[in-house]
Design an enzyme around this catalytic site. Sequence first.
Site, mmCIF file in Angstrom:
data_model
loop_
_atom_site.group_PDB
_atom_site.id
_atom_site.type_symbol
_atom_site.label_atom_id
_atom_site.label_comp_id
_atom_site.label_asym_id
_atom_site.label_seq_id
_atom_site.Cartn_x
_atom_site.Cartn_y
_atom_site.Cartn_z
ATOM 1 N N LYS A 188 11.304 12.782 44.884
ATOM 2 C CA LYS A 188 11.620 13.063 46.291
ATOM 3 C C LYS A 188 10.379 13.735 46.893
ATOM 4 C CE LYS A 188 12.984 15.771 49.076
ATOM 5 N NZ LYS A 188 12.090 16.113 50.228
ATOM 6 N N GLU A 263 7.336 25.402 39.812
ATOM 7 C CA GLU A 263 6.007 25.909 40.138
ATOM 8 C C GLU A 263 6.103 26.415 41.569
ATOM 9 O OE1 GLU A 263 2.820 26.500 41.710
ATOM 10 O OE2 GLU A 263 2.216 24.403 41.445
ATOM 11 N N CYS A 297 -0.749 27.272 46.463
ATOM 12 C CA CYS A 297 0.125 28.233 45.797
ATOM 13 C C CYS A 297 -0.681 29.324 45.116
ATOM 14 C CB CYS A 297 1.019 27.518 44.799
ATOM 15 S SG CYS A 297 0.111 26.402 43.750
ATOM 16 N N GLU A 394 3.820 35.631 50.810
ATOM 17 C CA GLU A 394 2.995 34.430 50.785
ATOM 18 C C GLU A 394 2.927 33.867 52.207
ATOM 19 O OE1 GLU A 394 4.465 30.696 48.915
ATOM 20 O OE2 GLU A 394 2.552 30.743 47.874
HETATM 21 P P1 NAI Z 1 10.387 23.961 50.354
HETATM 22 O O1 NAI Z 1 10.511 24.635 49.037
HETATM 23 O O2 NAI Z 1 11.566 24.040 51.272
HETATM 24 O O3 NAI Z 1 10.061 22.394 50.151
HETATM 25 C C1 NAI Z 1 9.499 21.831 48.994
HETATM 26 C C2 NAI Z 1 10.288 20.590 48.594
HETATM 27 O O4 NAI Z 1 11.633 20.960 48.298
HETATM 28 C C3 NAI Z 1 10.391 19.518 49.692
HETATM 29 O O5 NAI Z 1 10.335 18.244 49.105
HETATM 30 C C4 NAI Z 1 11.768 19.776 50.282
HETATM 31 O O6 NAI Z 1 12.318 18.650 50.903
HETATM 32 C C5 NAI Z 1 12.546 20.163 49.042
HETATM 33 N N1 NAI Z 1 13.763 20.961 49.306
HETATM 34 C C6 NAI Z 1 13.982 21.840 50.311
HETATM 35 N N2 NAI Z 1 15.228 22.353 50.233
HETATM 36 C C7 NAI Z 1 15.816 21.793 49.146
HETATM 37 C C8 NAI Z 1 17.112 21.912 48.554
HETATM 38 N N3 NAI Z 1 18.050 22.707 49.069
HETATM 39 N N4 NAI Z 1 17.382 21.181 47.441
HETATM 40 C C9 NAI Z 1 16.440 20.383 46.918
HETATM 41 N N5 NAI Z 1 15.202 20.211 47.447
HETATM 42 C C10 NAI Z 1 14.895 20.913 48.549
HETATM 43 O O7 NAI Z 1 9.088 24.520 51.072
HETATM 44 P P2 NAI Z 1 8.703 24.359 52.641
HETATM 45 O O8 NAI Z 1 9.922 24.670 53.473
HETATM 46 O O9 NAI Z 1 8.019 23.063 52.830
HETATM 47 O O10 NAI Z 1 7.636 25.525 52.803
HETATM 48 C C11 NAI Z 1 8.064 26.875 52.983
HETATM 49 C C12 NAI Z 1 7.129 27.818 52.247
HETATM 50 O O11 NAI Z 1 7.196 27.580 50.857
HETATM 51 C C13 NAI Z 1 5.664 27.694 52.588
HETATM 52 O O12 NAI Z 1 5.319 28.382 53.756
HETATM 53 C C14 NAI Z 1 5.032 28.287 51.370
HETATM 54 O O13 NAI Z 1 5.024 29.692 51.446
HETATM 55 C C15 NAI Z 1 5.955 27.867 50.250
HETATM 56 N N6 NAI Z 1 5.455 26.651 49.560
HETATM 57 C C16 NAI Z 1 4.895 26.789 48.325
HETATM 58 C C17 NAI Z 1 4.366 25.688 47.695
HETATM 59 C C18 NAI Z 1 3.735 25.780 46.348
HETATM 60 O O14 NAI Z 1 2.894 24.965 46.026
HETATM 61 N N7 NAI Z 1 4.127 26.704 45.519
HETATM 62 C C19 NAI Z 1 4.348 24.364 48.324
HETATM 63 C C20 NAI Z 1 5.017 24.314 49.600
HETATM 64 C C21 NAI Z 1 5.529 25.430 50.170
#
Ligand code: NAI
Length: 491
Positions: A188, A263, A297, A394
Amino acid sequence: MATATESRRGARTSFQTQLLIDGKWRDAVSGKTFATYNPATEELIANVAEGDAADIDLAVKAARKAFDSGPWRKTDARDRGRMMYKLADLIEENLEELAQLETLDNGKPISESRNADLPLVVDCFRYYAGWADKIHGHTVPIRGNFFCYTKREPVGVAGQIIPWNFPMLMVAWKWGPALAAGCTVVLKPAEQTPLSALRLGELALEAGFPAGVINIVPGFGETAGDALVKHKGVDKIAFTGEGKTAELIMRNSSDTLKRITFELGGKSPNIIFADADLDAALEGAVLGLYLNQGQCCCAGSRLFVQDTVYDKFVDRLGAKVSERKLGDPFDPGTEMGPQVDKAQYEKILSYIDKGKQQGARVVTGGGPVGGKGFFIKPTVFADVRDDMAIACDEIFGPVLSVIKFKDVDEVIHRANTTDYGLAAAVWTRDIGKAHAIADRVRAGTVWVNCYDVFDAAAPFGGFKRSGIGRELGEKGLDNYTENKTVTIALD
Ligand code: NAI
Ligand code: MG
């Protein structure tokens, strides 16, 4: 293939926008689509099929069939490796097109897509292709007249949920070890950046992966992602993203007791001692935070600088950061593009406001660029205290917090005063100090006199709230294998 027009210089004009299920491209069951935008111009790039629970169900069934009774379990390990090498070759042959697609959908500078993301993607697939026929068990000298051995088997169907900051590299980190281990996958991609994963799906079919081995369902987290997490047919979830989302995933996967690896984020300390090569440390401080517009990250977002060199270092840092070339991500000279979307842009700006309100000093930047696109000026805050929001949370943007420290014990304590533990770096010419930091800072990766050195062979992942499990390297295979112990009575 669905098409959409895009006027950006050099970019493709047609894109794969359908779901990949059981080896076929198809629309969502609901018929719905969602838009993906160019973050540099805010223009529509394409409408992409919006998968939800019904599509996830079809994809999981296809992955289950390919794993349980389809060709994948019967494919020789060496042939799995051969397909993976073929995929790596195809990516390399199409490197320029893929780099442009990544820059178009994500906004990262083309120089980064070409010289960092894509080469790491190719390397990751080749590295894990080599593992496919080298995943060994052991013979075990147990008590009694028995022959005992262990073997490592694929965990089964892997549900993989990835973010938008390194869209293609995250696919490689997920598919590489899963396919080498013999799993089938349902991916996904992030809703902000679905296009490059879909293009990789096309190349995977060309590379010869059988139907059902690789399935891709773009859509939203709350619908498609959630359905994948809860599906009974999925054995394992690998997730990269926000900690809050990981909490939800852990809860939602508990009914089915899925294996999970995460991660997550960080607030990584980058520690500069007065005895360091300060020119190199300056480069490392800038790269460590502003790479990918700060959307990493492992971003070195807490820059600890020793008191005796602090003032001069902050001045040099401000001058260097203010020279960063921000603009059209397709310009080869651009060093910083836009943030990925409006939500991230607004989140970052709200942290810049908090930094100002809480009394940190803006050395450079400190606001949006204005006009079209989600551009934010590279920002340095000095005189940051450990309890300020910009030092704790973050931000995931181009905002660096510079913090003054005095000695080794103090900086280790302060570096560890965080819920995160993804990465850390230390700059010093004193080998004793370097080892003290490497030994005592609670983080999954420590860089000494360097930053952001990644390699497919080197494990990566977090302590504490930064994750569970490790990706990359031999360790990364553990996420996708089950151990089996076989004991045979002799006579
Ligand atoms: P997110 O964690 O919501 O999204 C990442 C993935 O998870 C996307 O594919 C999203 O569709 C999916 N997702 C979201 N809610 C879900 C659920 N309930 N069940 C299953 N999958 C789900 O992160 P988002 O909203 O894009 O970014 C928010 C913050 O997260 C950023 O500002 C940053 O601080 C952090 N982040 C950290 C990352 C890393 O590499 N560790 C990468 C992206 C965001
Ligand atoms: Mg979210």
